[in-house]
Design an enzyme around this catalytic site. Structure first.
Site, PDB file in Angstrom:
ATOM      1  N   CYS A  84       0.834  -1.211   0.000  1.00  0.00           N
ATOM      2  CA  CYS A  84       0.000   0.000   0.000  1.00  0.00           C
ATOM      3  C   CYS A  84       0.872   1.266   0.000  1.00  0.00           C
ATOM      4  O   CYS A  84       1.473   1.573  -1.023  1.00  0.00           O
ATOM      5  CB  CYS A  84      -0.998  -0.053   1.153  1.00  0.00           C
ATOM      6  SG  CYS A  84      -2.403   1.010   0.837  1.00  0.00           S
ATOM      7  N   HIS A 177      -3.155  -4.980   1.835  1.00  0.00           N
ATOM      8  CA  HIS A 177      -2.426  -5.203   3.092  1.00  0.00           C
ATOM      9  C   HIS A 177      -2.344  -6.697   3.401  1.00  0.00           C
ATOM     10  O   HIS A 177      -3.237  -7.227   4.066  1.00  0.00           O
ATOM     11  CB  HIS A 177      -3.160  -4.507   4.250  1.00  0.00           C
ATOM     12  CG  HIS A 177      -2.973  -3.042   4.304  1.00  0.00           C
ATOM     13  ND1 HIS A 177      -2.121  -2.429   5.183  1.00  0.00           N
ATOM     14  CD2 HIS A 177      -3.537  -2.053   3.574  1.00  0.00           C
ATOM     15  CE1 HIS A 177      -2.169  -1.117   5.004  1.00  0.00           C
ATOM     16  NE2 HIS A 177      -3.019  -0.865   4.037  1.00  0.00           N
ATOM     17  N   GLU A 179      -0.622  -8.200   5.500  1.00  0.00           N
ATOM     18  CA  GLU A 179      -0.396  -8.469   6.933  1.00  0.00           C
ATOM     19  C   GLU A 179      -1.703  -8.469   7.726  1.00  0.00           C
ATOM     20  O   GLU A 179      -1.712  -8.836   8.894  1.00  0.00           O
ATOM     21  CB  GLU A 179       0.591  -7.443   7.521  1.00  0.00           C
ATOM     22  CG  GLU A 179       0.016  -6.078   7.871  1.00  0.00           C
ATOM     23  CD  GLU A 179      -0.297  -5.172   6.676  1.00  0.00           C
ATOM     24  OE1 GLU A 179      -0.185  -5.620   5.517  1.00  0.00           O
ATOM     25  OE2 GLU A 179      -0.677  -4.005   6.904  1.00  0.00           O
TER      26      GLU A 179
HETATM   27  N1  GLN Z   1      -3.499   6.357   1.128  1.00  0.00           N
HETATM   28  C1  GLN Z   1      -2.268   6.075   1.757  1.00  0.00           C
HETATM   29  C2  GLN Z   1      -1.112   6.862   1.135  1.00  0.00           C
HETATM   30  O1  GLN Z   1      -1.274   7.572   0.232  1.00  0.00           O
HETATM   31  C3  GLN Z   1      -1.960   4.599   1.670  1.00  0.00           C
HETATM   32  C4  GLN Z   1      -2.975   3.845   2.462  1.00  0.00           C
HETATM   33  C5  GLN Z   1      -2.459   2.603   3.091  1.00  0.00           C
HETATM   34  O2  GLN Z   1      -1.251   2.361   3.178  1.00  0.00           O
HETATM   35  N2  GLN Z   1      -3.372   1.829   3.583  1.00  0.00           N
HETATM   36  O3  GLN Z   1      -0.021   6.750   1.588  1.00  0.00           O
END
Ligand code: GLN
Length: 198
Positions: A84, A177, A179
């Site tokens: 992410c 994610h 994890e």
């Molecule tokens: N929206 C977040 C960002 O721009 C990422 C979201 C996440 O890691 N769950 O960093």
């Protein structure tokens, strides 16, 4: 551990969801430790960059003078898993980031922050993943959208034809994610890469 010849895997712990990655890695029998400084970065063989807020993590990488040493390690082939926000940091280009946000350029993809599944903010899906023999349960939270994938990048999973998991050499990224579910096979796939390059 005396006699342990396995890799040490770091988890970038400046901000975000580092704790669960450490738990998963430990449960998989790997020596895992937090990375916040260049000395800690020097002591690991591979790095997980967790989810969180990529703009904050970028700023903290700069403030802690970790950005350039990290980019050098990545340039010299250190395996990395970015989930992410971690995917955003490892990309070649960040769209809708902070104006001063530098990409690490470890995988040839362009990503747009907060653009995937915008209407539902957060969703879950069972994803077929290349290299896994059954679907992986994936949790998406304000996920980045992969807008461009370079020729050298393997797409390992998609949602509605959009890449959500990619690999280029020793660098793997997911817009979800891994994890957050009890299924640790994405970490295992990454650890297989770590073992292969050691
Ligand atoms: N929206 C977040 C960002 O721009 C990422 C979201 C996440 O890691 N769950 O960093």
């Amino acid at each position: 551990m005396p006699g342990d010849v396995g890799p040490t895997v770091g988890v970038l712990a400046l901000q975000g969801a580092s704790g669960l990655h450490l738990e998963v890695l430990t449960r998989l029998g790997v020596a895992a430790r937090e990375v916040r400084t260049t000395a800690e970065l020097d002591a690991v063989d591979a790095l997980v960059i967790p989810g969180g807020e990529s703009t904050t993590m970028s700023r903290l990488l700069e403030v802690n003078q970790l950005f350039d040493p990290l980019r050098e390690r990545l340039d010299s082939g250190m395996p990395a898993l970015g989930t992410c926000a971690g995917m955003i940091l490892l990309a070649s280009a960040i769209l809708d980031g902070r104006p001063d946000q530098r990409p690490l350029g470890a995988i040839d993809i362009d990503v747009r922050r907060n653009a995937f599944g915008r209407q539902i903010d957060s969703f879950e899906a069972d994803l077929p993943v290349v290299g896994l023999d059954s679907p992986l349960h994936a949790v998406f939270i304000r996920a980045p959208l992969v807008e461009r994938v370079g020729d050298a990048v393997e797409v390992l999973a998609t949602v509605e034809d959009r890449p959500v998991c990619c690999r280029q050499g020793p660098v793997m990224v997911s817009s979800f994610h891994p994890e957050l579910s009890d299924d640790h096979r994405l970490h295992e796939l990454f650890l297989a890469t770590v073992a292969a390059v050691r």
